[in-house]
Design a protein around this motif. Structure first.
Motif, PDB file in Angstrom:
ATOM      1  N   MET A   1       0.838  -1.169   0.000  1.00 42.95           N
ATOM      2  CA  MET A   1       0.000   0.000   0.000  1.00 42.95           C
ATOM      3  C   MET A   1       0.895   1.247   0.000  1.00 42.95           C
ATOM      4  SD  MET A   1      -2.969   1.150   2.695  1.00 42.95           S
ATOM      5  CE  MET A   1      -4.000  -0.225   2.252  1.00 42.95           C
ATOM      6  N   VAL A   2       0.519   2.207  -0.777  1.00 41.93           N
ATOM      7  CA  VAL A   2       1.270   3.449  -0.899  1.00 41.93           C
ATOM      8  C   VAL A   2       1.023   4.303   0.338  1.00 41.93           C
ATOM      9  CG1 VAL A   2       1.455   5.569  -2.250  1.00 41.93           C
ATOM     10  CG2 VAL A   2       1.133   3.396  -3.413  1.00 41.93           C
ATOM     11  N   ASN A   3       2.097   4.904   0.886  1.00 39.24           N
ATOM     12  CA  ASN A   3       1.890   5.809   2.014  1.00 39.24           C
ATOM     13  C   ASN A   3       1.556   7.204   1.490  1.00 39.24           C
ATOM     14  OD1 ASN A   3       4.277   7.462   1.714  1.00 39.24           O
ATOM     15  ND2 ASN A   3       5.476   5.859   2.675  1.00 39.24           N
TER      16      ASN A   3
ATOM     17  N   ILE B   1      -4.130  19.078  -5.710  1.00 39.76           N
ATOM     18  CA  ILE B   1      -2.958  18.381  -6.241  1.00 39.76           C
ATOM     19  C   ILE B   1      -3.393  17.341  -7.270  1.00 39.76           C
ATOM     20  CG2 ILE B   1      -1.115  16.749  -5.659  1.00 39.76           C
ATOM     21  CD1 ILE B   1      -0.821  18.309  -2.966  1.00 39.76           C
ATOM     22  N   ALA B   2      -4.415  16.565  -6.943  1.00 43.05           N
ATOM     23  CA  ALA B   2      -4.897  15.523  -7.858  1.00 43.05           C
ATOM     24  C   ALA B   2      -5.423  16.113  -9.157  1.00 43.05           C
ATOM     25  CB  ALA B   2      -5.989  14.697  -7.181  1.00 43.05           C
ATOM     26  N   SER B   3      -6.043  17.278  -9.090  1.00 41.34           N
ATOM     27  CA  SER B   3      -6.626  17.883 -10.289  1.00 41.34           C
ATOM     28  C   SER B   3      -5.586  18.465 -11.231  1.00 41.34           C
ATOM     29  CB  SER B   3      -7.625  18.972  -9.894  1.00 41.34           C
ATOM     30  OG  SER B   3      -6.947  20.096  -9.373  1.00 41.34           O
TER      31      SER B   3
ATOM     32  N   ALA C   1      -7.246   9.616  -4.918  1.00 39.10           N
ATOM     33  CA  ALA C   1      -8.480   8.824  -4.778  1.00 39.10           C
ATOM     34  C   ALA C   1      -8.156   7.376  -4.421  1.00 39.10           C
ATOM     35  CB  ALA C   1      -9.286   8.885  -6.075  1.00 39.10           C
ATOM     36  N   GLU C   2      -7.144   6.814  -5.072  1.00 39.02           N
ATOM     37  CA  GLU C   2      -6.760   5.430  -4.782  1.00 39.02           C
ATOM     38  C   GLU C   2      -6.253   5.291  -3.347  1.00 39.02           C
ATOM     39  OE1 GLU C   2      -3.974   4.531  -7.896  1.00 39.02           O
ATOM     40  OE2 GLU C   2      -5.571   3.969  -9.293  1.00 39.02           O
ATOM     41  N   PHE C   3      -5.518   6.282  -2.855  1.00 41.75           N
ATOM     42  CA  PHE C   3      -5.015   6.235  -1.494  1.00 41.75           C
ATOM     43  C   PHE C   3      -6.177   6.149  -0.506  1.00 41.75           C
ATOM     44  CE2 PHE C   3      -3.925   8.411   2.476  1.00 41.75           C
ATOM     45  CZ  PHE C   3      -2.843   7.659   2.888  1.00 41.75           C
ATOM     46  N   PHE C   4      -7.153   7.044  -0.658  1.00 44.21           N
ATOM     47  CA  PHE C   4      -8.295   7.034   0.258  1.00 44.21           C
ATOM     48  C   PHE C   4      -9.162   5.796   0.059  1.00 44.21           C
ATOM     49  CE2 PHE C   4      -7.307  11.607   0.592  1.00 44.21           C
ATOM     50  CZ  PHE C   4      -7.223  11.692   1.975  1.00 44.21           C
ATOM     51  N   ALA C   5      -9.315   5.358  -1.175  1.00 39.88           N
ATOM     52  CA  ALA C   5     -10.109   4.152  -1.430  1.00 39.88           C
ATOM     53  C   ALA C   5      -9.481   2.938  -0.752  1.00 39.88           C
ATOM     54  CB  ALA C   5     -10.241   3.921  -2.936  1.00 39.88           C
TER      55      ALA C   5
ATOM     56  N   GLN D   1      -7.604   2.925   1.851  1.00 37.41           N
ATOM     57  CA  GLN D   1      -7.725   3.078   3.301  1.00 37.41           C
ATOM     58  C   GLN D   1      -9.071   2.554   3.803  1.00 37.41           C
ATOM     59  OE1 GLN D   1      -5.241   4.347   5.364  1.00 37.41           O
ATOM     60  NE2 GLN D   1      -4.016   4.327   3.515  1.00 37.41           N
ATOM     61  N   THR D   2     -10.079   2.610   2.946  1.00 40.83           N
ATOM     62  CA  THR D   2     -11.427   2.231   3.349  1.00 40.83           C
ATOM     63  C   THR D   2     -11.927   0.963   2.663  1.00 40.83           C
ATOM     64  OG1 THR D   2     -12.403   3.681   1.666  1.00 40.83           O
ATOM     65  CG2 THR D   2     -12.043   4.628   3.854  1.00 40.83           C
ATOM     66  N   GLY D   3     -11.012   0.260   1.975  1.00 41.49           N
ATOM     67  CA  GLY D   3     -11.392  -0.990   1.334  1.00 41.49           C
ATOM     68  C   GLY D   3     -12.260  -0.822   0.099  1.00 41.49           C
ATOM     69  N   HIS D   4     -12.056   0.272  -0.614  1.00 46.47           N
ATOM     70  CA  HIS D   4     -12.828   0.529  -1.825  1.00 46.47           C
ATOM     71  C   HIS D   4     -11.923   0.542  -3.049  1.00 46.47           C
ATOM     72  CE1 HIS D   4     -15.689   1.747   1.244  1.00 46.47           C
ATOM     73  NE2 HIS D   4     -16.625   1.560   0.324  1.00 46.47           N
ATOM     74  N   LEU D   5     -12.523   0.718  -4.186  1.00 42.33           N
ATOM     75  CA  LEU D   5     -11.822   0.650  -5.457  1.00 42.33           C
ATOM     76  C   LEU D   5     -12.138   1.890  -6.280  1.00 42.33           C
ATOM     77  CD1 LEU D   5     -10.263  -1.230  -7.502  1.00 42.33           C
ATOM     78  CD2 LEU D   5     -12.506  -2.041  -8.216  1.00 42.33           C
ATOM     79  N   VAL D   6     -11.130   2.460  -6.914  1.00 44.43           N
ATOM     80  CA  VAL D   6     -11.317   3.600  -7.806  1.00 44.43           C
ATOM     81  C   VAL D   6     -11.442   3.071  -9.229  1.00 44.43           C
ATOM     82  CG1 VAL D   6     -10.236   5.682  -8.756  1.00 44.43           C
ATOM     83  CG2 VAL D   6     -10.023   5.157  -6.321  1.00 44.43           C
ATOM     84  N   VAL D   7     -12.467   3.527  -9.912  1.00 42.15           N
ATOM     85  CA  VAL D   7     -12.710   3.092 -11.280  1.00 42.15           C
ATOM     86  C   VAL D   7     -12.781   4.315 -12.179  1.00 42.15           C
ATOM     87  CG1 VAL D   7     -14.329   1.905 -12.810  1.00 42.15           C
ATOM     88  CG2 VAL D   7     -13.999   1.082 -10.483  1.00 42.15           C
TER      89      VAL D   7
END
Length: 150
Positions: free
Chosen positions: A1-3, A54-56, A64-68, A70-76
């Motif tokens: 996982m990325v920090n 920063i992301a924009s 988005a992937e970092f936060f996803a 962290q919460t067990g979700h997926l960015v699509v």
């Protein structure tokens, strides 16, 4: 996982002007930016609003992937409907098949010794996430092209 530091570094690596440009967009000096990034000299890490900016700047999914993750979700990635046609759908299917092949190969190689260690599990998990993301992107594209009232 990325920090979180890696997330910011990856997010800004392709921004024209690099760290200096990102710092300026945030209204910070480069030193202040670095203090926030490394949480030095009493500086807090970036706020969610700052991370969104920063992301924009380079339209990257890393924040988005970092936060996803962290919460067990997926960015699509959402497909751009104006770009979609049968050729794009075919290319998405090829990409999906390629990632699935890589996932199968990685699992097969991990099972050679009869167990999956931490390093192998990490690799499998990352490729599985890629597969799931490509699958969802391809389904969203299919709905966009052929779906009725979707």
């Amino acid at each position: 996982m990325v920090n979180k530091k890696e997330m910011v570094t990856k997010s800004i690596q392709n921004v024209t002007g690099g760290r200096e440009a990102v710092a300026a967009m945030l209204g910070m000096s480069v030193d202040s930016f670095n203090n926030h990034l490394y949480e030095k000299k009493g500086s807090r890490f970036f706020t969610v609003d700052e991370l969104a900016l920063i992301a924009s700047l380079d339209n990257t999914p890393y924040v988005a992937e970092f936060f996803a993750m962290q919460t067990g979700h997926l960015v699509v990635e959402m497909p751009n409907v104006s770009d979609l046609d049968n050729v794009e759908l075919f290319e998405l299917q090829l990409k999906l098949n390629g990632v699935k092949g890589l996932l199968d190969k990685t699992i097969s190689e991990a099972l050679v010794d009869g167990k999956i260690d931490k390093v192998e599990r990490k690799a499998i998990t990352e490729i599985k996430r890629q597969y799931m993301a490509v699958f969802e992107t391809s389904m969203n594209a299919l709905d966009a092209v052929y779906g009725e009232n979707v």
